[in-house]
Scaffold this motif. Structure first.
Motif, short mmCIF file in Angstrom:
data_model
loop_
_atom_site.label_atom_id
_atom_site.label_comp_id
_atom_site.label_asym_id
_atom_site.label_seq_id
_atom_site.Cartn_x
_atom_site.Cartn_y
_atom_site.Cartn_z
N THR A 107 0.83 -1.20 0.00
CA THR A 107 0.00 0.00 0.00
C THR A 107 0.87 1.26 0.00
O THR A 107 0.59 2.21 -0.74
N LEU A 120 2.30 1.67 -3.50
CA LEU A 120 1.29 2.15 -4.46
C LEU A 120 0.93 3.62 -4.22
O LEU A 120 0.73 4.37 -5.18
N MET A 121 0.88 4.04 -2.97
CA MET A 121 0.59 5.45 -2.68
C MET A 121 1.75 6.33 -3.15
O MET A 121 1.52 7.41 -3.70
N GLU A 156 3.76 5.68 -5.62
CA GLU A 156 3.64 5.72 -7.08
C GLU A 156 2.54 6.69 -7.53
O GLU A 156 2.71 7.45 -8.48
N TYR A 157 1.42 6.65 -6.84
CA TYR A 157 0.29 7.53 -7.17
C TYR A 157 0.67 8.99 -7.02
O TYR A 157 0.44 9.82 -7.91
N HIS A 206 3.09 10.14 -9.64
CA HIS A 206 2.39 10.39 -10.90
C HIS A 206 1.70 11.76 -10.88
O HIS A 206 1.77 12.52 -11.85
N ILE A 207 1.05 12.08 -9.78
CA ILE A 207 0.40 13.39 -9.65
C ILE A 207 1.44 14.51 -9.70
O ILE A 207 1.24 15.53 -10.37
#
Length: 102
Positions: free
Chosen positions: A62, A65-66, A68-69, A72-73
């Protein structure tokens, strides 16, 4: 004859068959109960360790993934901030609301 007659119950527990049944029952119940208890303790300890391992893996995934998110932003924001089309549009539309530009 009374069912609760003491002499009748005393005679019944004096017989060898009753003594054998009671003693074998005790010999079976005590080890089986002990085995059941230790099996329960072992399995619950094992399940707890597995749950901790799985939870830490899920938390790690988790977090990855956060990250990575949000990366990306951040890249999207940087792309928009250096995009010449966006900069020119914002410079020419100083007095107009952004919703009208889109």
């Amino acid at each position: 004859m009374n069912l609760w007659d003491k002499e009748r119950w005393n005679n019944r527990f004096r017989s060898i068959s009753t003594k054998m049944i009671v003693s074998y029952s005790i010999l079976l119940i005590v080890p089986l109960s002990t085995l059941g208890y230790f099996a329960y303790v072992k399995s619950s300890t094992s399940m707890e360790a597995d749950m901790r391992t799985h939870s830490s893996k899920v938390l790690g995934q988790t977090a990855f993934l956060m990250d990575e998110y949000f990366a990306h932003i951040e890249n999207s924001i940087q792309f928009v901030s250096v995009n010449q089309n966006v900069i020119e549009t914002l410079k020419t539309s100083k007095g107009t609301p952004i919703i009208q530009i889109i």
